[in-house]
Design a protein around this motif. Sequence first.
Motif: not given
Length: 125
Positions: A103-111, A93-100, A47-51, A37-40
């Motif tokens: 994700a139901n909606n991979y674009k959502r920060v709260d996932e 600022v670019y952030f890495c994020a992880a979910v076990w 959201f920027a990308a996920c895998i 993710f990124r935050q200006a």
Amino acid sequence: QVQLVESGGGLVQAGGSLRLSCAFSGHTFSDYLLGWFRQAPGKEREFAACIRRSGGATYYADSVKGRFTISRDNAKNTVYLQMNSLEPEDTAVYFCAAVWRYANNYKRVDEYKYWGQGTQVTVSS
């Protein structure tokens, strides 16, 4: 406890490239879907990308599609974001994020449950 540590940010001219890395620890890396993710300044985190866990499926925001590539190395517990053809609008600022598992909606920060501290990317015109 999962920990994520980003690196690779910096200052680059428009049209240039950077590769961000995110080192994962504290759990089984291959069990997690990973995102960038990124935050200006003055804007919400986006959201920027996920895998997916296996690395077989990737997803991108329209704004970065064709320029950014996300990848993961399950042997090194690391996820990458290769950024090409950078534009001043990519400054954030670019952030890495992880979910076990998923994700139901991979674009959502709260996932995403786990987050890194972020790394600054600045693109000059």
